[in-house]
Write a protein that holds these residues in place. Sequence first.
Motif, PDB file in Angstrom:
ATOM      1  N   SER A   1     -12.139  12.882 -25.868  1.00  0.00           N
ATOM      2  CA  SER A   1     -11.387  12.516 -26.988  1.00  0.00           C
ATOM      3  C   SER A   1     -11.669  11.753 -28.177  1.00  0.00           C
TER       4      SER A   1
ATOM      5  N   GLY B   1      -1.534  17.865 -24.178  1.00  0.00           N
ATOM      6  CA  GLY B   1      -2.743  18.349 -24.405  1.00  0.00           C
ATOM      7  C   GLY B   1      -2.936  19.335 -23.264  1.00  0.00           C
TER       8      GLY B   1
ATOM      9  N   TYR C   1      -9.739   9.677 -17.074  1.00  0.00           N
ATOM     10  CA  TYR C   1      -9.109  10.779 -17.911  1.00  0.00           C
ATOM     11  C   TYR C   1      -9.912  11.605 -17.883  1.00  0.00           C
ATOM     12  N   ASN C   2     -10.284  12.450 -17.361  1.00  0.00           N
ATOM     13  CA  ASN C   2     -11.601  13.218 -17.591  1.00  0.00           C
ATOM     14  C   ASN C   2     -12.588  13.322 -18.783  1.00  0.00           C
ATOM     15  N   ARG C   3     -13.172  11.838 -18.913  1.00  0.00           N
ATOM     16  CA  ARG C   3     -13.609  12.016 -20.268  1.00  0.00           C
ATOM     17  C   ARG C   3     -15.421  11.706 -19.771  1.00  0.00           C
TER      18      ARG C   3
ATOM     19  N   SER D   1      -5.960  18.031 -28.009  1.00  0.00           N
ATOM     20  CA  SER D   1      -6.098  19.290 -26.563  1.00  0.00           C
ATOM     21  C   SER D   1      -6.487  18.081 -26.000  1.00  0.00           C
ATOM     22  N   SER D   2      -6.588  16.585 -25.257  1.00  0.00           N
ATOM     23  CA  SER D   2      -6.408  16.124 -24.376  1.00  0.00           C
ATOM     24  C   SER D   2      -5.716  15.548 -23.427  1.00  0.00           C
TER      25      SER D   2
ATOM     26  N   ASN E   1     -12.165  16.373 -21.334  1.00  0.00           N
ATOM     27  CA  ASN E   1     -11.876  16.412 -21.654  1.00  0.00           C
ATOM     28  C   ASN E   1     -12.564  15.273 -22.705  1.00  0.00           C
TER      29      ASN E   1
ATOM     30  N   TYR F   1      -3.431  16.513 -19.905  1.00  0.00           N
ATOM     31  CA  TYR F   1      -2.159  15.911 -19.730  1.00  0.00           C
ATOM     32  C   TYR F   1      -0.955  15.603 -20.941  1.00  0.00           C
TER      33      TYR F   1
ATOM     34  N   PRO G   1      -5.956   7.874 -24.438  1.00  0.00           N
ATOM     35  CA  PRO G   1      -4.262   8.441 -24.345  1.00  0.00           C
ATOM     36  C   PRO G   1      -3.332   8.146 -25.095  1.00  0.00           C
TER      37      PRO G   1
ATOM     38  N   ALA H   1     -11.696  20.606 -23.364  1.00  0.00           N
ATOM     39  CA  ALA H   1     -10.799  20.254 -24.205  1.00  0.00           C
ATOM     40  C   ALA H   1     -11.082  18.889 -25.589  1.00  0.00           C
TER      41      ALA H   1
ATOM     42  N   THR I   1      -8.388  14.667 -29.810  1.00  0.00           N
ATOM     43  CA  THR I   1      -6.651  13.839 -28.522  1.00  0.00           C
ATOM     44  C   THR I   1      -6.070  14.385 -28.289  1.00  0.00           C
TER      45      THR I   1
END
Lengths: 402, 61
Positions: A225, A195, A270-272, A178-179, A223, A198, A389, A173, A176
């Motif tokens: 972002s 997202g 947040y998967n970053r 698509s995240s 993500n 999320y 987010p 993603a 931001t």
Amino acid sequence: MLRITRREFLKYCSVTAGALGLSCSTLMKIESALAKDVSNGGIPVIWIAGAACTGCTMSLTNSRFYTTVDDLLINKIDLRYLDTIMSTAGAFVNGVEYSGANAILEAQNIYTNLPYVLVVEGGIPVGSPAGTSGPLNGEFCEIGELVPGDTNATMLNVTRKFASNVNCAAVLAVGTCSSFGGIPGAKGNVTNCRGLLYQGTRADKGALNDPTLGTPISKPVINISGCPPHPDWIVGTIAHILDTLGTGVADYLAGDAQALVNALPPVTSYNRPVDYGYGEYQCNAGPCPWRYNNIGNRASNTNSLAVTPEPDYNRRYPVGDSRALGRNKWTVNDAASGGALGCLGILGCKGRKTKADCSRRRWNSDIAEEYGVNWCVGSRGNCQGCTEPTFPDKVGKFYTFR
Amino acid sequence: MATITIDPVNRIEGHLKVVVTVNDTTGVVSDAECTGNLFRGFELIMNRRDPRDAPVICQRI
């Protein structure tokens, strides 16, 4: 555009690796991925855009640090579908796909036959316009009939089909939107933008995993972002995944789901990806030139890596603590130094709540071995917290101090 | 009569669909329409916000 050779690129990598805090293994991954030609087992990348402003694509085309975008797109990444850049459109005659050069047929061929990496830019509107049938059909955005045999061209349907397809090796993603939903998902929107995993900070409301939209899709998502993300974050993550998948994709297609998970870079909140920009808060990553009214490492010292000051941890409050802001007022400096050299937090800077390494990497680099020229806070503008987010509704109340 | 559809149109910012109806012997176009395929509602998002936030949000259009 300046082309760099492979030899020069490796030299740049070794020069800058320490400065950027990249671990040795991270660097080797990027090197081997970018050194791999498409003909030697590259995996197709499909980049689809939903409720997007194309800013993430523009950011990608500014890539310079790891490699330039022309080298990346022509020699390194097998980017088969990106409608802002590709040379073919989707063409139909009497409702049937035109069999000449046709982007739709290309996408359908990859969907059916090849393992690919899916990149999603832009939010996914899941809401329904007034007067249309059914709840949550996503008709606010249609991107073309990319799925074979499926005339439902909404971003929601195409994204879910492409992500749940067995040929999909990884999902990125980018941006931001698509995240987390981002600007199109901000308060007051009527499109119900989400997202991938999320909606803001809510983990069960994404376009892929919300049960009300169908069976949740459990494909791992990274993500990247940012509004937009730094090109290095995008290129680094893609290179990392492509390199790892180069060995693991055969195992994945043979049924080893763990091969897919192993290909993804380690992530923070947040998967970053932690290695590509999201390891620390802005105040600490560079560190920020203005924290504690520090006058070192100013934006005017653009490429002087040596002047980066040592972090000063011997303060009463930790960096980012709101109570410290009053002690670091932005006006305390004397006029002789130009004034206004202190922390911007009291003016609404969101850097202390924002995980990103802009303060270290900076933006708009035009020389491969150097940092970028400047960044938001370096030019005395507030950090808007665009990688978080809660952007833009909470961290993005741009002129509010809280 | 033949209907030619271009969807998506490439190399633009955003999403566009063009449908053209053309006589396949004379080549005369009898009907043409285009559709913007994306709606985000920036005007609605801007409602009830601090006006100073407007340039920051609307630059992402």
